[in-house]
Enzyme design. Structure first.
Site, PDB file in Angstrom:
ATOM      1  N   LYS A  15      60.703  53.124  57.110  1.00 25.05           N
ATOM      2  CA  LYS A  15      59.775  53.891  57.952  1.00 25.05           C
ATOM      3  C   LYS A  15      59.879  55.389  57.643  1.00 25.05           C
ATOM      4  O   LYS A  15      58.871  56.055  57.429  1.00 25.05           O
ATOM      5  CB  LYS A  15      60.061  53.626  59.444  1.00 25.05           C
ATOM      6  CG  LYS A  15      59.940  52.150  59.838  1.00 25.05           C
ATOM      7  CD  LYS A  15      60.185  51.925  61.308  1.00 25.05           C
ATOM      8  CE  LYS A  15      61.592  52.225  61.775  1.00 25.05           C
ATOM      9  NZ  LYS A  15      62.635  51.333  61.228  1.00 25.05           N
ATOM     10  N   ARG A  90      59.793  50.900  70.788  1.00 24.97           N
ATOM     11  CA  ARG A  90      60.679  49.839  70.300  1.00 24.97           C
ATOM     12  C   ARG A  90      60.841  48.719  71.306  1.00 24.97           C
ATOM     13  O   ARG A  90      61.571  47.762  71.032  1.00 24.97           O
ATOM     14  CB  ARG A  90      62.060  50.456  70.078  1.00 24.97           C
ATOM     15  CG  ARG A  90      62.403  50.666  68.615  1.00 24.97           C
ATOM     16  CD  ARG A  90      63.713  51.365  68.671  1.00 24.97           C
ATOM     17  NE  ARG A  90      64.554  51.212  67.545  1.00 24.97           N
ATOM     18  CZ  ARG A  90      64.658  52.117  66.590  1.00 24.97           C
ATOM     19  NH1 ARG A  90      63.870  53.150  66.554  1.00 24.97           N
ATOM     20  NH2 ARG A  90      65.565  51.959  65.662  1.00 24.97           N
ATOM     21  N   ARG A 124      72.315  54.015  52.091  1.00 26.43           N
ATOM     22  CA  ARG A 124      71.490  55.208  52.392  1.00 26.43           C
ATOM     23  C   ARG A 124      72.350  56.471  52.468  1.00 26.43           C
ATOM     24  O   ARG A 124      73.438  56.466  53.013  1.00 26.43           O
ATOM     25  CB  ARG A 124      70.772  55.022  53.729  1.00 26.43           C
ATOM     26  CG  ARG A 124      70.070  56.300  54.186  1.00 26.43           C
ATOM     27  CD  ARG A 124      69.117  56.090  55.315  1.00 26.43           C
ATOM     28  NE  ARG A 124      69.671  55.325  56.411  1.00 26.43           N
ATOM     29  CZ  ARG A 124      68.944  54.776  57.370  1.00 26.43           C
ATOM     30  NH1 ARG A 124      67.645  54.928  57.379  1.00 26.43           N
ATOM     31  NH2 ARG A 124      69.518  54.091  58.330  1.00 26.43           N
ATOM     32  N   ARG A 152      74.957  58.310  57.657  1.00 24.82           N
ATOM     33  CA  ARG A 152      74.858  58.205  59.116  1.00 24.82           C
ATOM     34  C   ARG A 152      75.997  57.359  59.673  1.00 24.82           C
ATOM     35  O   ARG A 152      76.395  56.388  59.058  1.00 24.82           O
ATOM     36  CB  ARG A 152      73.504  57.571  59.495  1.00 24.82           C
ATOM     37  CG  ARG A 152      72.406  58.576  59.686  1.00 24.82           C
ATOM     38  CD  ARG A 152      71.042  57.963  59.789  1.00 24.82           C
ATOM     39  NE  ARG A 152      70.909  56.856  60.731  1.00 24.82           N
ATOM     40  CZ  ARG A 152      69.742  56.237  60.986  1.00 24.82           C
ATOM     41  NH1 ARG A 152      68.640  56.642  60.373  1.00 24.82           N
ATOM     42  NH2 ARG A 152      69.681  55.239  61.835  1.00 24.82           N
ATOM     43  N   ARG A 163      72.119  46.328  65.144  1.00 24.91           N
ATOM     44  CA  ARG A 163      70.770  46.924  65.150  1.00 24.91           C
ATOM     45  C   ARG A 163      69.723  45.856  64.843  1.00 24.91           C
ATOM     46  O   ARG A 163      68.643  45.845  65.423  1.00 24.91           O
ATOM     47  CB  ARG A 163      70.699  48.077  64.142  1.00 24.91           C
ATOM     48  CG  ARG A 163      71.441  49.306  64.638  1.00 24.91           C
ATOM     49  CD  ARG A 163      71.831  50.254  63.533  1.00 24.91           C
ATOM     50  NE  ARG A 163      70.708  50.874  62.860  1.00 24.91           N
ATOM     51  CZ  ARG A 163      70.824  51.577  61.736  1.00 24.91           C
ATOM     52  NH1 ARG A 163      72.018  51.725  61.171  1.00 24.91           N
ATOM     53  NH2 ARG A 163      69.778  52.129  61.197  1.00 24.91           N
TER      54      ARG A 163
HETATM   55  P1  AP5 Z   1      64.561  54.475  55.574  1.00 25.81           P
HETATM   56  O1  AP5 Z   1      63.232  54.978  55.160  1.00 25.81           O
HETATM   57  O2  AP5 Z   1      65.598  55.482  55.960  1.00 25.81           O
HETATM   58  O3  AP5 Z   1      64.386  53.323  56.679  1.00 25.81           O
HETATM   59  P2  AP5 Z   1      63.982  53.405  58.217  1.00 25.81           P
HETATM   60  O4  AP5 Z   1      63.065  52.263  58.486  1.00 25.81           O
HETATM   61  O5  AP5 Z   1      63.513  54.777  58.584  1.00 25.81           O
HETATM   62  O6  AP5 Z   1      65.402  53.077  58.831  1.00 25.81           O
HETATM   63  P3  AP5 Z   1      66.241  53.633  60.049  1.00 25.81           P
HETATM   64  O7  AP5 Z   1      67.622  53.067  59.899  1.00 25.81           O
HETATM   65  O8  AP5 Z   1      66.157  55.136  60.182  1.00 25.81           O
HETATM   66  O9  AP5 Z   1      65.550  52.966  61.225  1.00 25.81           O
HETATM   67  P4  AP5 Z   1      66.158  52.632  62.540  1.00 25.81           P
HETATM   68  O10 AP5 Z   1      64.950  52.139  63.195  1.00 25.81           O
HETATM   69  O11 AP5 Z   1      67.332  51.749  62.601  1.00 25.81           O
HETATM   70  O12 AP5 Z   1      66.858  54.017  62.986  1.00 25.81           O
HETATM   71  P5  AP5 Z   1      66.402  55.184  63.927  1.00 25.81           P
HETATM   72  O13 AP5 Z   1      66.858  56.443  63.345  1.00 25.81           O
HETATM   73  O14 AP5 Z   1      64.980  55.028  64.340  1.00 25.81           O
HETATM   74  O15 AP5 Z   1      65.124  53.561  54.379  1.00 25.81           O
HETATM   75  C1  AP5 Z   1      66.419  52.965  54.459  1.00 25.81           C
HETATM   76  C2  AP5 Z   1      67.090  53.012  53.069  1.00 25.81           C
HETATM   77  O16 AP5 Z   1      66.392  52.140  52.199  1.00 25.81           O
HETATM   78  C3  AP5 Z   1      67.047  54.403  52.408  1.00 25.81           C
HETATM   79  O17 AP5 Z   1      68.232  54.584  51.692  1.00 25.81           O
HETATM   80  C4  AP5 Z   1      65.857  54.316  51.444  1.00 25.81           C
HETATM   81  O18 AP5 Z   1      66.007  55.159  50.300  1.00 25.81           O
HETATM   82  C5  AP5 Z   1      65.863  52.843  51.064  1.00 25.81           C
HETATM   83  N1  AP5 Z   1      64.521  52.297  50.822  1.00 25.81           N
HETATM   84  C6  AP5 Z   1      63.378  52.580  51.505  1.00 25.81           C
HETATM   85  N2  AP5 Z   1      62.352  51.858  51.008  1.00 25.81           N
HETATM   86  C7  AP5 Z   1      62.874  51.092  50.015  1.00 25.81           C
HETATM   87  C8  AP5 Z   1      62.306  50.138  49.110  1.00 25.81           C
HETATM   88  N3  AP5 Z   1      61.008  49.812  49.154  1.00 25.81           N
HETATM   89  N4  AP5 Z   1      63.132  49.539  48.210  1.00 25.81           N
HETATM   90  C9  AP5 Z   1      64.462  49.857  48.165  1.00 25.81           C
HETATM   91  N5  AP5 Z   1      65.045  50.773  48.983  1.00 25.81           N
HETATM   92  C10 AP5 Z   1      64.258  51.379  49.902  1.00 25.81           C
HETATM   93  O19 AP5 Z   1      67.257  54.849  65.237  1.00 25.81           O
HETATM   94  C11 AP5 Z   1      68.676  54.997  65.253  1.00 25.81           C
HETATM   95  C12 AP5 Z   1      69.191  54.644  66.649  1.00 25.81           C
HETATM   96  O20 AP5 Z   1      68.615  55.548  67.634  1.00 25.81           O
HETATM   97  C13 AP5 Z   1      68.820  53.246  67.163  1.00 25.81           C
HETATM   98  O21 AP5 Z   1      69.733  52.260  66.722  1.00 25.81           O
HETATM   99  C14 AP5 Z   1      68.853  53.465  68.683  1.00 25.81           C
HETATM  100  O22 AP5 Z   1      70.168  53.490  69.167  1.00 25.81           O
HETATM  101  C15 AP5 Z   1      68.269  54.865  68.839  1.00 25.81           C
HETATM  102  N6  AP5 Z   1      66.811  54.871  69.001  1.00 25.81           N
HETATM  103  C16 AP5 Z   1      65.901  55.477  68.179  1.00 25.81           C
HETATM  104  N7  AP5 Z   1      64.645  55.300  68.629  1.00 25.81           N
HETATM  105  C17 AP5 Z   1      64.763  54.566  69.776  1.00 25.81           C
HETATM  106  C18 AP5 Z   1      63.803  54.038  70.688  1.00 25.81           C
HETATM  107  N8  AP5 Z   1      62.491  54.233  70.534  1.00 25.81           N
HETATM  108  N9  AP5 Z   1      64.275  53.305  71.732  1.00 25.81           N
HETATM  109  C19 AP5 Z   1      65.595  53.114  71.932  1.00 25.81           C
HETATM  110  N10 AP5 Z   1      66.555  53.583  71.092  1.00 25.81           N
HETATM  111  C20 AP5 Z   1      66.137  54.299  70.023  1.00 25.81           C
END
Ligand code: AP5
Length: 207
Positions: A15, A90, A124, A152, A163
């Site tokens: 994402k 979410r 990552r 992270r 997660r």
């Molecule tokens: P990346 O683009 O970083 O993936 P992402 O989908 O953004 O992953 P996140 O881990 O950031 O999502 P998340 O939803 O768990 O975390 P968030 O920060 O929102 O890509 C991942 C890796 O893969 C990178 O290294 C990239 O280079 C690689 N990659 C990408 N595309 C690729 C491809 N096609 N092929 C190969 N490699 C690829 O949330 C973190 C925490 O915050 C949650 O656990 C929760 O505790 C809290 N939180 C955040 N939002 C909420 C909410 N709305 N409600 C409740 N809690 C929340």
């Protein structure tokens, strides 16, 4: 296009990586609840102190905390033409609350199976100065940046499993909820980063 766009998918689906092309194509600002929470944690604010334990154990932060954060963010002037939500909503209660604050015109769902997720997340690396996202194998960082990159705290194998469990229980049903409203476009997220960007760009063009 008026209204906001939601970028939806499991943790590590890409994402954050794919948000860039949508921002470029639509001019909508990216609103990542994960980035907002991490910034609050690193500044040691009240919100950060509340969120930290949930994030480090891979659980979702409570809905009312997240909804308050989004209400505040949508009051900023750059949000008046809609935003690109990354990692929000979410849960169904978050989506219901959002529907009362702003119009969601489209949801782009990046679909990646669980077996690809752990590798993506554990490899990552983030550049804290630019926010750029790298991967040790799939998007290797330039060697001169290696010393400043960070991993992270929640990017370890145990937390990833939690997660993913939270995603399947609390977030995945939201995909069906949006699909029933006729606004969900699914994109295959299993190709290379460039291939997925092409599919995301096609999905944005067809909105
Ligand atoms: P990346 O683009 O970083 O993936 P992402 O989908 O953004 O992953 P996140 O881990 O950031 O999502 P998340 O939803 O768990 O975390 P968030 O920060 O929102 O890509 C991942 C890796 O893969 C990178 O290294 C990239 O280079 C690689 N990659 C990408 N595309 C690729 C491809 N096609 N092929 C190969 N490699 C690829 O949330 C973190 C925490 O915050 C949650 O656990 C929760 O505790 C809290 N939180 C955040 N939002 C909420 C909410 N709305 N409600 C409740 N809690 C929340």
């Amino acid at each position: 296009m008026t209204g906001s766009i939601v970028l939806f998918g499991p943790p590590g689906a890409g994402k954050g990586t794919q948000a860039e092309i949508i921002v470029e194509m639509t001019g909508k600002p990216q609103v990542s609840t994960g980035d907002m929470l991490r910034s609050a944690v690193s500044q040691g604010t009240e919100l950060g102190l509340e969120a930290k334990g949930y994030m480090e154990s891979g659980q979702l932060v409570p809905d009312q905390v997240i909804i308050g954060l989004i209400e505040d963010r949508l009051g900023d002037s750059d949000a008046s033409g809609g935003v690109l939500f990354d990692g929000f909503p979410r849960t169904i209660p978050q989506a219901e609350a959002l529907s009362k604050i702003t119009d969601v015109s489209a949801v782009i769902s990046i679909e990646v199976p669980d077996e690809d997720i752990v590798n993506r997340i554990v490899g990552r690396r983030m550049d804290p100065e630019t926010g750029e996202i790298y991967h040790v194998s799939f998007k290797p960082p330039p060697p001169e940046l290696a010393s400043r990159l960070i991993q992270r705290k929640d990017d370890n194998e145990d937390t990833v499993r939690n997660r993913l469990a939270a995603y399947h229980e609390q977030t995945k049903p939201l995909g069906v909820w949006y699909s029933n409203r006729g606004i969900l476009s699914a994109v295959d997220g299993t190709g290379t980063i460039q291939e997925v960007s092409q599919s995301v760009a096609n999905a944005v063009r067809s909105l």
